[in-house]
Motif scaffolding. Sequence first.
Motif, PDB file in Angstrom:
ATOM      1  N   CYS A  43       0.757  -1.573  -0.007  1.00 61.85           N
ATOM      2  CA  CYS A  43       0.588  -0.262   0.054  1.00 61.85           C
ATOM      3  C   CYS A  43       0.799   1.492   0.446  1.00 61.85           C
ATOM      4  O   CYS A  43       0.692   2.142  -0.765  1.00 61.85           O
ATOM      5  CB  CYS A  43      -1.119  -0.147   0.950  1.00 61.85           C
ATOM      6  SG  CYS A  43      -0.399  -0.493   2.962  1.00 61.85           S
ATOM      7  N   VAL A  53       1.272   3.263   5.451  1.00 62.61           N
ATOM      8  CA  VAL A  53      -0.548   2.992   5.814  1.00 62.61           C
ATOM      9  C   VAL A  53      -0.304   1.969   7.110  1.00 62.61           C
ATOM     10  O   VAL A  53      -1.435   2.691   8.400  1.00 62.61           O
ATOM     11  CB  VAL A  53      -0.883   2.346   4.724  1.00 62.61           C
ATOM     12  CG1 VAL A  53      -2.498   1.841   4.643  1.00 62.61           C
ATOM     13  CG2 VAL A  53      -1.497   3.374   3.670  1.00 62.61           C
ATOM     14  N   PRO A  54      -0.268   1.161   7.308  1.00 63.24           N
ATOM     15  CA  PRO A  54      -0.623   0.152   8.662  1.00 63.24           C
ATOM     16  C   PRO A  54       0.057   1.024   9.641  1.00 63.24           C
ATOM     17  O   PRO A  54      -0.794   0.615  10.594  1.00 63.24           O
ATOM     18  CB  PRO A  54       1.098  -0.841   7.623  1.00 63.24           C
ATOM     19  CG  PRO A  54       1.716  -0.220   7.203  1.00 63.24           C
ATOM     20  CD  PRO A  54       1.450   0.874   6.317  1.00 63.24           C
ATOM     21  N   CYS A  94      -3.432  -3.920  -2.598  1.00 60.79           N
ATOM     22  CA  CYS A  94      -2.899  -4.018  -0.458  1.00 60.79           C
ATOM     23  C   CYS A  94      -2.568  -6.058  -0.883  1.00 60.79           C
ATOM     24  O   CYS A  94      -3.057  -6.535  -1.647  1.00 60.79           O
ATOM     25  CB  CYS A  94      -4.523  -3.394  -0.331  1.00 60.79           C
ATOM     26  SG  CYS A  94      -4.832  -4.553   1.676  1.00 60.79           S
ATOM     27  N   ARG A  95      -2.354  -6.050   0.094  1.00 57.13           N
ATOM     28  CA  ARG A  95      -1.492  -7.873  -0.050  1.00 57.13           C
ATOM     29  C   ARG A  95      -2.579  -8.197   0.142  1.00 57.13           C
ATOM     30  O   ARG A  95      -2.900  -9.294  -0.055  1.00 57.13           O
ATOM     31  CB  ARG A  95      -0.724  -8.314   1.249  1.00 57.13           C
ATOM     32  CG  ARG A  95      -0.363  -9.412   1.441  1.00 57.13           C
ATOM     33  CD  ARG A  95       0.766  -9.150   2.201  1.00 57.13           C
ATOM     34  NE  ARG A  95       1.951  -8.678   1.262  1.00 57.13           N
ATOM     35  CZ  ARG A  95       2.684  -8.765   1.556  1.00 57.13           C
ATOM     36  NH1 ARG A  95       3.169  -9.425   2.155  1.00 57.13           N
ATOM     37  NH2 ARG A  95       3.675  -8.451   0.630  1.00 57.13           N
ATOM     38  N   VAL A 104      -8.085  -4.141   2.745  1.00 58.67           N
ATOM     39  CA  VAL A 104      -8.261  -3.450   3.329  1.00 58.67           C
ATOM     40  C   VAL A 104      -8.924  -2.476   3.296  1.00 58.67           C
ATOM     41  O   VAL A 104      -8.497  -1.820   2.197  1.00 58.67           O
ATOM     42  CB  VAL A 104      -7.396  -3.147   4.009  1.00 58.67           C
ATOM     43  CG1 VAL A 104      -7.559  -2.668   5.544  1.00 58.67           C
ATOM     44  CG2 VAL A 104      -6.489  -4.555   4.717  1.00 58.67           C
ATOM     45  N   ILE A 106      -8.584   0.731   2.481  1.00 56.84           N
ATOM     46  CA  ILE A 106      -7.560   2.324   3.829  1.00 56.84           C
ATOM     47  C   ILE A 106      -7.739   3.006   3.513  1.00 56.84           C
ATOM     48  O   ILE A 106      -7.746   3.669   5.094  1.00 56.84           O
ATOM     49  CB  ILE A 106      -6.111   1.620   2.298  1.00 56.84           C
ATOM     50  CG1 ILE A 106      -5.973   0.152   2.877  1.00 56.84           C
ATOM     51  CG2 ILE A 106      -5.149   2.382   3.086  1.00 56.84           C
ATOM     52  CD1 ILE A 106      -4.611   0.195   1.573  1.00 56.84           C
ATOM     53  N   CYS A 513      -5.780  -5.804   8.181  1.00 55.44           N
ATOM     54  CA  CYS A 513      -4.427  -5.251   8.163  1.00 55.44           C
ATOM     55  C   CYS A 513      -3.834  -6.030   8.394  1.00 55.44           C
ATOM     56  O   CYS A 513      -4.014  -6.482   9.852  1.00 55.44           O
ATOM     57  CB  CYS A 513      -4.014  -3.634   8.725  1.00 55.44           C
ATOM     58  SG  CYS A 513      -2.505  -3.455   8.079  1.00 55.44           S
ATOM     59  N   LEU A 514      -2.918  -6.202   7.068  1.00 57.54           N
ATOM     60  CA  LEU A 514      -2.006  -7.552   7.802  1.00 57.54           C
ATOM     61  C   LEU A 514      -0.612  -7.048   8.210  1.00 57.54           C
ATOM     62  O   LEU A 514       0.466  -8.054   8.147  1.00 57.54           O
ATOM     63  CB  LEU A 514      -1.288  -8.565   6.945  1.00 57.54           C
ATOM     64  CG  LEU A 514      -2.940  -9.025   5.728  1.00 57.54           C
ATOM     65  CD1 LEU A 514      -2.630  -9.863   4.088  1.00 57.54           C
ATOM     66  CD2 LEU A 514      -3.553 -10.110   6.757  1.00 57.54           C
ATOM     67  N   CYS A 516       2.069  -5.728   6.644  1.00 47.78           N
ATOM     68  CA  CYS A 516       3.119  -5.803   6.247  1.00 47.78           C
ATOM     69  C   CYS A 516       4.518  -5.042   6.366  1.00 47.78           C
ATOM     70  O   CYS A 516       4.710  -4.810   5.787  1.00 47.78           O
ATOM     71  CB  CYS A 516       2.630  -5.379   4.578  1.00 47.78           C
ATOM     72  SG  CYS A 516       1.038  -6.300   4.198  1.00 47.78           S
TER      73      CYS A 516
HETATM   74  S1  SF4 Z   1      -2.819  -5.289   4.585  1.00 47.95           S
HETATM   75 FE1  SF4 Z   1      -2.442  -3.575   5.904  1.00 47.95          FE
HETATM   76  S2  SF4 Z   1      -0.587  -2.914   5.332  1.00 47.95           S
HETATM   77 FE2  SF4 Z   1      -0.752  -4.802   3.780  1.00 47.95          FE
HETATM   78  S3  SF4 Z   1      -0.915  -3.817   1.935  1.00 47.95           S
HETATM   79 FE3  SF4 Z   1      -2.807  -4.211   3.471  1.00 47.95          FE
HETATM   80  S4  SF4 Z   1      -3.411  -2.369   3.538  1.00 47.95           S
HETATM   81 FE4  SF4 Z   1      -0.889  -2.321   3.040  1.00 47.95          FE
END
Ligand code: SF4
Lengths: 622, 351
Positions: A43, A53-54, A94-95, A104, A106, A513-514, A516
């Motif tokens: 992101c 972002v995270p 986003c993963r 997510v 976001i 949210c992971l 990342c």
């Molecule tokens: S999971 Fe969270 S950190 Fe990962 S890309 Fe999506 S918003 Fe960004």
Amino acid sequence: MATFDVPEDEAASSDHPGRAISGPGMAPTDVRDPNYFHKVVDCQWACPAHTPVPEYIRLIAQERYSDAYIVNWRSNVFPGILGRTCDRPCEPACRRGRVEAEPVAICRLKRVAADYKDDIEGRLPRAPEAPNGKRIALVGAGPASLTVARDLAPLGYELVLFDGEAKGGGMIRSQIPRFRLPESVIDEELGYIYGIGGIETRYGERVESLKGLLAEGFDAVFVGTGAPRGRDLDVPGRREAADNIHIGIDWLANVAFGHVDRIGERVIVLGGGNTAMDCCRTARRLGGKEVHVVVRSGFEEMKASPWEKEDAMHEGIPIHNFLTPKAFTHEAGRLTGVLFEKVAPQFDDNGRRRLVPTGEPDLHMPCDDVLVAIGQENAFPWIERDIGLDFDEWDMPKVDSTTHQSTLPGVFFGGDAAFGPKNIIWAVAHGHEAAISIDLHCRGEDISQRPPPLVNLASQKMGLHEWSYDNAISEDQRYQVPWRDQAITLNDVSAEVELGFDRDLAFRETQRCLNCDVQTVFTDSLCIECDACVDICPVDCITFTGNGPEMELRQRLNAPADNPEQDLYVSGELKTGRIMVKDEDICLHCGLCAERCPTGAWDMQKFLLDMAHATDQPACRR
Amino acid sequence: MTHIAKPRFRHPKLPVNALGFTRRDYEGAVSTLCAGCGHDSISGAIIQACFELDLPPHRLAKLSGIGCSSKTPTYFLGNSHGFNSVHGRMPSVLTGANLANRDLVYLGVSGDGDSASIGLGQFAHCLRRGVDMVYIVENNGVYGLTKGQFSATADQGAKDRRGGANPDAAVDLPSLALLMGATFVARSFSGDKAQLVPLIKAAMRHRGAAFIDCISPCVAFNNHAGSTKSFDFVREHNEAVNFLDVFTGRDEITADYEEGTVQEIVQHDGSVLRLKKLGADYDATDPVAALAYLQSHQTAGEVVTGLIHVKAAAEDLHARMETVEAPLSSLDEAELCPGADALAAINAALR
Ligand code: SF4
Ligand SMILES: Cc1cc2nc3c(=O)[nH]c(=O)nc-3n(C[C@H](O)[C@H](O)[C@H](O)COP(=O)(O)OP(=O)(O)OC[C@H]3O[C@@H](n4cnc5c(N)ncnc54)[C@H](O)[C@@H]3O)c2cc1C
Ligand SMILES: Cc1ncc(C[n+]2csc(CCOP(=O)(O)OP(=O)(O)O)c2C)c(N)n1
Ligand code: SF4
Ligand code: SF4
Ligand SMILES: [Mg+2]
């Protein structure tokens, strides 16, 4: 060698990972290169302003809304505005979207930070008492210029902001309909910028000559005048029915400024971009009962974001595709409808698509008004062509993509004026870069020497199996932002449609949210090749195997790594002669590999990257 | 152990087997063993083998004794039958279960303490009887669960964590298994799934008593210098006799090999074991030679691994006892208890 010998043919077989293969292998990954881990934070990498972002999502989860707002404000200047309107390139990246159905939310979490923050004004920077003596002209008060102002004002620059309109904000104010973005949010966030001090607004004052402006002795000029000209459609009937054919962006501005408050009952909107979506939804609120969107291309290829199309259809607006407007029909000087030719896509040998008539009879759609939303163009009638500022063959100024400087030193471009129409977050990103250039320029330094981002990598280990981030993975699906009742929104052009997440929904969405940015960092010298990480990894990211060329290696990992956009994390040679290969593609950042690692060869480390902004440059360099 | 559950998200390209299951469908609860324990890798290998064999999880029973190793059945095959028995008594419980329902696949999981110390007698007898099962000893040379005392498989002279040497001779389980007439004997290493997974698959497709001694380093108590069951020691002294490929009905048998370099063995169910010879000309079908090979190479300090012995045309306990084809558990009372008259007739025949 500790593994047993294997015959040659066996060695190259993909069935037996772990056997060394001959041939050139991959070099160990250099995680000190800030781009490596930055890219893993999909992101942040995708965000033109590289918002962490995270980091802000975790702050929202902790109910630290003000802190989350400040993290955003530093990066993207307009969290409240963007939290409602951003084009959100982060979300397709986003993963989470590669692990389950949807990314997510976001963007809407950004709005949460803005909605629930406390008074943050005391935390914002202020201009120094004594100005630094440099005056900068900013032409056009859209997001690009406002970003330049925000970045330079705390350094003591005197900024003069010109705009032909009576208020600042550019297209944020003149184009984006109020039902998507209340004016109070614009006023609030522009207020934070004006509040820094050192900014003079000369609104209502259109700059008619760059030559004249330069003569006023500014130390630098920034051009943020946008792409103000709506493209017209020159087909038969255009002139005759002119009274009921409107250029989309002009019409939206007239609605925004209260000059227009009605439209006919039957409306056709031509065009498939976001402007068309705003036009049709606005028309629906100003008396349009049967509003239709018609596009030349296929539905899938429309430029509008998927969610904009959904929102329009949700309001009862059908979208018709593969229809090319041929003529406006009219009777006694009054528009009666639009005649369309039916087309179909045809692909040539190079895979290029052309729209060709199908030969079916033309389609006539009756209507009272037409809104033309088929694109925007730049126009620089006020810039003289003999002052050393070069234009290219498309009549666009020649602008350096890194420094944003034109061929006339000291004159910079950003936002839609620089490289054609984009969006707010790109305008902000341009503004940051231009501010750095202007600062360097005014200090007499080389503007091509860009300051590096600030990078920090810190272990999150707190105890044997405890991390300072919440590593449990929520399996919740994406939460939908609650909407205001359509009975209200379709009758009031300024009633905001989206209500925003409440605190509880927001919390639950944050849990998707992971993280990342909490990176899996591997130290080869500590690894005993016990396989614990391989066994525990829920998504089969990790493989111990013989080295090989990247493309070949990607095919013989525990799960195929067929997303070349995502890197392989490769270790140096381990004791058995194998290497550790981690496919970054769908790592959940759950930390289980590190929890199961007996030696600490895996660690979870938070990677924080803050882009350099002019404001943060060391005082001694001023 | 970990504090979070293993997320259910899986790799979108994870292969599915003939039953439509992914490897992850064969997992169990998240492990509570020490991070890095060799036993967890063996669980991973069992999961992989069952997945590759398309085993319906509900047709498998896992039985174990006591120890860290014996705890592991909780961490794999969460949808299979399980029985966690008393220390050293897994073999008799497994034998009973097998007698009652011959239709299940039996997997006995044990430790070196569980099988070579307290359970040595049970170990020997269930192999003698040819109980149709896979018996895996997760061998770390210590009692992991009770904090690392030497077990009966610890090599003489091996050092404990404080440097004290083990004075006693070691029980070599594969040698003992050969002597007891086991018809499938293998040794492997938790750190080498490429070797271990095919061995487990072949053992599951074997009729009769199949035994796998799997060296499995205890990272907490037996992975230091001076240990002969550490990752480093086993990797340095590993002497594989062959490399196994298993072809079940579904797989295509591929590639031709030079005369004399492979040995192909067809088991009773048609599965083909292709043994690629490594180094010495080793014949896995000859138990006497196998025993001699084991003894001489182990004396030289080598850890012999691979498929040590297999007898393709083996028979099992049920064949020897001539029990009915139907599992006893499927018979009703009338069939199981033919009544006083039948008993009287049997007694009369014995007089
Ligand atoms: S999971 Fe969270 S950190 Fe990962 S890309 Fe999506 S918003 Fe960004
Ligand atoms: C209908 C519509 C909807 C949109 N919705 C979104 C959205 O939801 N999300 C998103 O990210 N983007 C959206 N955009 C795009 C976005 O508004 C622009 O990309 C962005 O505003 C560009 O910013 P800017 O700073 O380059 O200039 P602009 O916002 O275009 O502002 C330029 C300003 O310069 C002034 N100006 C021009 N010439 C002169 C002159 N000679 N002298 C003085 N002043 C001058 C103009 O009056 C204007 O105020 C939308 C655009 C349109 C048309
Ligand atoms: C009858 C009985 N005696 C002793 C014990 C104590 N005990 C529990 S586990 C264990 C040894 C287990 O060793 P091993 O089978 O090698 O398993 P590991 O933990 O090493 O995997 C002992 C002696 C017991 N539980 N029950
Ligand atoms: S953090 Fe580790 S265990 Fe979790 S998904 Fe990523 S590589 Fe796998
Ligand atoms: S004590 Fe040893 S055998 Fe037991 S779980 Fe820990 S590492 Fe494994
Ligand atoms: Mg043990």
